[in-house]
Design a protein around this motif. Structure first.
Motif, mmCIF file in Angstrom:
data_model
loop_
_atom_site.group_PDB
_atom_site.id
_atom_site.type_symbol
_atom_site.label_atom_id
_atom_site.label_comp_id
_atom_site.label_asym_id
_atom_site.label_seq_id
_atom_site.Cartn_x
_atom_site.Cartn_y
_atom_site.Cartn_z
ATOM 1 N N LEU A 268 10.015 82.501 18.494
ATOM 2 C CA LEU A 268 10.797 81.491 19.575
ATOM 3 C C LEU A 268 9.977 79.988 20.789
ATOM 4 C CD1 LEU A 268 12.188 85.180 21.832
ATOM 5 C CD2 LEU A 268 13.300 83.806 19.883
ATOM 6 N N ARG A 269 9.137 80.336 20.748
ATOM 7 C CA ARG A 269 8.339 79.308 21.794
ATOM 8 C C ARG A 269 8.379 77.537 20.001
ATOM 9 N NH1 ARG A 269 6.761 79.599 26.850
ATOM 10 N NH2 ARG A 269 6.342 82.215 26.937
ATOM 11 N N ALA A 270 8.113 78.307 18.898
ATOM 12 C CA ALA A 270 7.976 77.564 18.165
ATOM 13 C C ALA A 270 9.446 76.705 17.514
ATOM 14 C CB ALA A 270 7.472 77.826 16.636
ATOM 15 N N VAL A 271 11.153 77.286 17.776
ATOM 16 C CA VAL A 271 11.923 76.624 17.802
ATOM 17 C C VAL A 271 11.925 75.937 18.562
ATOM 18 C CG1 VAL A 271 14.753 77.443 17.795
ATOM 19 C CG2 VAL A 271 12.450 79.098 17.516
ATOM 20 N N PRO A 272 12.290 74.456 17.371
ATOM 21 C CA PRO A 272 12.340 72.958 18.219
ATOM 22 C C PRO A 272 13.331 73.355 19.164
ATOM 23 C CG PRO A 272 12.530 73.024 16.201
ATOM 24 C CD PRO A 272 12.045 74.325 15.738
ATOM 25 N N GLY A 273 14.018 72.614 20.405
ATOM 26 C CA GLY A 273 14.660 72.792 21.277
ATOM 27 C C GLY A 273 13.980 73.770 22.745
ATOM 28 N N HIS A 290 15.786 96.646 17.064
ATOM 29 C CA HIS A 290 16.766 95.386 17.851
ATOM 30 C C HIS A 290 15.787 94.372 18.969
ATOM 31 C CE1 HIS A 290 20.173 97.504 15.790
ATOM 32 N NE2 HIS A 290 19.082 98.129 15.833
ATOM 33 N N ALA A 291 15.832 93.169 19.195
ATOM 34 C CA ALA A 291 15.855 92.294 20.296
ATOM 35 C C ALA A 291 16.992 92.215 20.970
ATOM 36 C CB ALA A 291 14.519 91.761 19.229
ATOM 37 N N GLU A 292 16.740 92.137 22.271
ATOM 38 C CA GLU A 292 16.962 90.707 23.062
ATOM 39 C C GLU A 292 16.095 89.614 23.683
ATOM 40 O OE1 GLU A 292 18.483 93.015 25.676
ATOM 41 O OE2 GLU A 292 19.914 94.374 24.558
ATOM 42 N N ALA A 293 15.583 88.625 23.850
ATOM 43 C CA ALA A 293 15.756 87.377 24.224
ATOM 44 C C ALA A 293 16.258 85.916 25.272
ATOM 45 C CB ALA A 293 14.733 86.860 23.054
ATOM 46 N N ASP A 294 15.570 85.754 26.241
ATOM 47 C CA ASP A 294 16.148 84.422 26.950
ATOM 48 C C ASP A 294 15.745 83.430 26.370
ATOM 49 O OD1 ASP A 294 18.488 86.713 28.344
ATOM 50 O OD2 ASP A 294 17.015 87.281 29.676
ATOM 51 N N LEU A 295 15.985 82.082 26.558
ATOM 52 C CA LEU A 295 15.341 80.764 26.202
ATOM 53 C C LEU A 295 15.437 80.072 26.737
ATOM 54 C CD1 LEU A 295 15.735 80.673 22.421
ATOM 55 C CD2 LEU A 295 14.101 82.188 23.932
ATOM 56 N N VAL A 296 15.309 79.236 27.874
ATOM 57 C CA VAL A 296 15.439 78.191 28.792
ATOM 58 C C VAL A 296 15.765 76.749 27.517
ATOM 59 C CG1 VAL A 296 14.467 76.463 30.884
ATOM 60 C CG2 VAL A 296 13.995 79.525 30.033
ATOM 61 N N VAL A 297 16.540 76.379 27.682
ATOM 62 C CA VAL A 297 16.731 74.366 27.617
ATOM 63 C C VAL A 297 17.068 73.536 28.190
ATOM 64 C CG1 VAL A 297 17.611 76.296 24.637
ATOM 65 C CG2 VAL A 297 18.859 75.143 26.893
ATOM 66 N N ASP A 298 17.074 72.553 27.260
ATOM 67 C CA ASP A 298 17.436 71.126 28.302
ATOM 68 C C ASP A 298 18.937 71.529 28.824
ATOM 69 O OD1 ASP A 298 18.088 68.982 29.218
ATOM 70 O OD2 ASP A 298 17.326 67.768 28.066
ATOM 71 N N ALA A 299 19.009 72.044 30.232
ATOM 72 C CA ALA A 299 20.141 71.632 30.917
ATOM 73 C C ALA A 299 21.007 70.690 30.699
ATOM 74 C CB ALA A 299 19.936 71.238 32.277
ATOM 75 N N SER A 300 20.911 69.385 29.967
ATOM 76 C CA SER A 300 21.397 68.389 29.612
ATOM 77 C C SER A 300 22.380 68.442 27.907
ATOM 78 C CB SER A 300 20.902 66.894 29.303
ATOM 79 O OG SER A 300 20.047 67.115 28.244
ATOM 80 N N LEU A 301 22.241 69.647 27.294
ATOM 81 C CA LEU A 301 22.771 69.907 26.070
ATOM 82 C C LEU A 301 24.351 69.953 26.419
ATOM 83 C CD1 LEU A 301 19.888 71.623 24.985
ATOM 84 C CD2 LEU A 301 20.351 69.322 23.722
ATOM 85 N N ASP A 312 19.286 78.976 15.820
ATOM 86 C CA ASP A 312 17.989 79.629 15.281
ATOM 87 C C ASP A 312 17.225 80.298 15.026
ATOM 88 O OD1 ASP A 312 16.184 78.042 13.202
ATOM 89 O OD2 ASP A 312 15.355 76.677 14.641
ATOM 90 N N ALA A 313 16.741 80.657 16.578
ATOM 91 C CA ALA A 313 16.336 81.395 17.349
ATOM 92 C C ALA A 313 16.725 83.128 16.730
ATOM 93 C CB ALA A 313 16.072 81.204 18.511
#
Length: 354
Positions: A268-273, A290-301, A312-313
């Protein structure tokens, strides 16, 4: 929030392309796979799920026949010889063969589609079958110990010693073959219950060798050898009971190998963005992850851009982590990372004046 369920074979995935009829069929499969867009529909997941269940069922029925024949041959010698060591080994083999029944039912239930009541499907039936297997192993240990103690209290001569030794050798060979097959298939499809069943069969094989010692002691006139070996067999069954119970307990408590969590997090860390990975949770349901994940992305997206990162993730996660069939990914803006912001954000939307 997005949900992707992996159900197709990719050249870079964990599932090799199967040969459906020779080189021509394989060539046609690769050609259509390259031309036809990849399906991400949840219905595409059914094939690998059914395939893993078929593998499990095949392993069960083949081993059931093998152990059934072995136990039947030993039972005949038990009647002729009155050996409690061989009786304990036979009881263990019968118990091991019968564990195929709850596991087979579990695999069949696991192939049923999810319903409104069972939204995750019926994969947990396999974990319940693991409990039944542990109970059966415990019962065979008690029966073997009880019979051996009774023989200590009421000694009896063991006859047909060469046949007893031969039955022990047959038991070892039959159980070891079944154990290797069950463990190999169980690990390939991710079934803790089938692996536990294979470990049970392996212990049966070693206890069968102990019958040879009982026969040797009987040949030397040691009447105590047969019940002593019977008790040793009971102890061996208890040891495998502990290992099987621990494996089933871990599965029921949603324990996974920490290395798999590290692998998922690194992917997940290697996914662009992706700015950060807040949480990753993995659980087994039957023999599928089965998986669940919480990701942090740019707020301006934009919403669309954040969705693309999540999609993608999901895609990368289900292709890198073995036996992972579905992943739910949630994205947080880097201005409000983490789930602890959700309550305050909901309150602000519903009570903007406060």
């Amino acid at each position: 929030m997005n949900d992707h369920e992996h159900g197709h074979d990719h050249a870079h995935g964990q599932h090799p392309v199967r040969d459906h009829g020779g080189r021509l069929a394989a060539w046609w499969h690769r050609l259509t796979h390259a031309v036809v867009p990849h399906s991400h529909d949840s219905r595409a997941k059914i094939d690998p799920a059914l395939e893993s269940s078929r593998d499990g069922l095949r392993a069960l029925w083949i081993s059931l026949v093998g152990l059934g024949v072995t136990a039947l041959a030993q039972a005949v010698i038990v009647v002729l010889s009155s050996s409690v060591a061989l009786l304990g080994d036979t009881l263990h083999n019968v118990a091991d063969a019968l564990t195929a029944v709850p596991l087979g039912i579990a695999f069949l239930l696991g192939r049923r589609a999810a319903t409104r009541a069972y939204t995750y499907g019926f994969g947990r039936a396999e974990d319940l079958a693991g409990i039944v297997i542990v109970v059966v192993i415990a019962g065979s240990a008690v029966a073997a110990a009880w019979t051996a103690i009774d023989r200590f209290l009421h000694p009896a001569e063991v006859t047909h010693l060469p046949w007893v030794a031969a039955a022990g050798l047959v038991g070892f060979i039959g159980n070891e073959l079944v154990a290797r097959y069950r463990i190999r298939v169980g690990r390939r499809i991710g079934s803790a219950a089938l692996v536990a069943d294979g470990l049970h069969a392996r212990t049966d094989g070693y206890t069968s060798l102990a019958v040879l010692a009982a026969a040797g002691g009987g040949a030397l006139g040691w009447r105590w050898a047969d019940p002593v070996v019977g008790l040793v067999i009971a102890v061996a069954i208890t040891i495998v009971l502990k290992d099987a119970a621990r494996e089933v307990y871990r599965r029921l408590m949603d324990a996974v190998d920490p290395a798999i969590v590290d692998q998922a997090e690194g992917t997940l860390r290697a996914v662009p963005g992706v700015r950060d990975v807040a949480t990753v949770r993995l659980r087994w349901i039957g023999h599928r992850l089965h998986a669940e994940a919480d990701l942090v992305v740019d707020a301006s997206l934009s919403l669309v851009a954040a969705h693309e990162i999540a999609a993608d993730a999901e895609h990368q996660l289900t292709h890198v982590v073995p036996r992972l069939t579905s992943a739910t990914v949630h994205t947080d803006p880097d201005s409000h990372p983490g789930g602890h912001h959700h309550t305050s954000l909901s309150h602000q939307r519903r009570h903007p004046d406060h």
